[in-house]
Design a protein around this motif. Sequence first.
Motif, PDB file in Angstrom:
ATOM      1  N   PRO A 286      47.627  46.677  27.619  1.00  0.00           N
ATOM      2  CA  PRO A 286      47.326  46.186  29.310  1.00  0.00           C
ATOM      3  C   PRO A 286      45.956  45.424  29.249  1.00  0.00           C
ATOM      4  N   LEU A 287      46.120  43.430  29.562  1.00  0.00           N
ATOM      5  CA  LEU A 287      44.896  42.748  30.186  1.00  0.00           C
ATOM      6  C   LEU A 287      43.572  43.746  30.876  1.00  0.00           C
ATOM      7  N   TRP A 288      44.501  44.267  32.092  1.00  0.00           N
ATOM      8  CA  TRP A 288      43.493  44.703  32.972  1.00  0.00           C
ATOM      9  C   TRP A 288      42.720  45.909  33.008  1.00  0.00           C
ATOM     10  N   VAL A 289      43.375  46.649  31.948  1.00  0.00           N
ATOM     11  CA  VAL A 289      42.909  48.318  31.684  1.00  0.00           C
ATOM     12  C   VAL A 289      41.801  47.211  30.197  1.00  0.00           C
ATOM     13  N   ARG A 290      41.591  46.719  29.752  1.00  0.00           N
ATOM     14  CA  ARG A 290      41.084  46.362  28.842  1.00  0.00           C
ATOM     15  C   ARG A 290      39.436  45.710  29.413  1.00  0.00           C
ATOM     16  N   VAL A 291      39.310  45.314  30.615  1.00  0.00           N
ATOM     17  CA  VAL A 291      38.990  44.556  32.070  1.00  0.00           C
ATOM     18  C   VAL A 291      38.000  45.328  32.010  1.00  0.00           C
ATOM     19  N   LEU A 292      38.874  46.589  32.628  1.00  0.00           N
ATOM     20  CA  LEU A 292      38.594  47.834  33.634  1.00  0.00           C
ATOM     21  C   LEU A 292      37.213  48.163  32.324  1.00  0.00           C
ATOM     22  N   ILE A 293      37.826  48.532  31.447  1.00  0.00           N
ATOM     23  CA  ILE A 293      36.950  49.737  30.885  1.00  0.00           C
ATOM     24  C   ILE A 293      35.690  48.991  30.586  1.00  0.00           C
ATOM     25  N   VAL A 294      35.198  47.046  30.110  1.00  0.00           N
ATOM     26  CA  VAL A 294      34.140  46.894  29.797  1.00  0.00           C
ATOM     27  C   VAL A 294      33.473  47.163  31.271  1.00  0.00           C
ATOM     28  N   LEU A 295      34.398  46.954  31.791  1.00  0.00           N
ATOM     29  CA  LEU A 295      33.400  46.532  33.065  1.00  0.00           C
ATOM     30  C   LEU A 295      32.767  47.693  33.940  1.00  0.00           C
ATOM     31  N   VAL A 296      33.941  49.470  33.541  1.00  0.00           N
ATOM     32  CA  VAL A 296      33.034  50.299  33.941  1.00  0.00           C
ATOM     33  C   VAL A 296      31.923  50.631  32.809  1.00  0.00           C
TER      34      VAL A 296
ATOM     35  N   TRP B 224      33.536  43.901  21.478  1.00  0.00           N
ATOM     36  CA  TRP B 224      34.098  43.647  20.833  1.00  0.00           C
ATOM     37  C   TRP B 224      35.455  43.882  19.633  1.00  0.00           C
ATOM     38  N   GLY B 225      36.077  45.016  19.875  1.00  0.00           N
ATOM     39  CA  GLY B 225      37.429  45.623  19.979  1.00  0.00           C
ATOM     40  C   GLY B 225      38.558  46.046  20.866  1.00  0.00           C
ATOM     41  N   LEU B 226      37.833  45.602  22.032  1.00  0.00           N
ATOM     42  CA  LEU B 226      39.175  44.603  22.852  1.00  0.00           C
ATOM     43  C   LEU B 226      39.406  43.185  23.022  1.00  0.00           C
ATOM     44  N   PHE B 227      38.009  42.357  22.662  1.00  0.00           N
ATOM     45  CA  PHE B 227      38.515  40.625  22.543  1.00  0.00           C
ATOM     46  C   PHE B 227      38.430  40.239  22.082  1.00  0.00           C
TER      47      PHE B 227
END
Length: 70
Positions: free
Chosen positions: A11-21, A50-53
């Motif tokens: 899910p995109l929201w999980v990847r964004v959340l990890i980067v923001l945290v 790098w790894g998630l996007f």
Amino acid sequence: MFDFSHPMFKPLWVRVLIVLVCFGWASFEYTRGAVIWGLLFAAFGGVSIWGLFVDYPPKSKKSDDKSEDD
């Protein structure tokens, strides 16, 4: 080091959340004067971007596979 192809990261929201945290915690550490911890979490954020996007495995399109078989 990390398995970015794990289904948890789909899910995109999980990847964004990890980067923001990661970057949020890095900025928190910088404001508290802990520069080393701030650099460490900023590095985690960079690796996560790098790894998630950038290098994230593309979605498998089953509809494209079916059209090639026809």
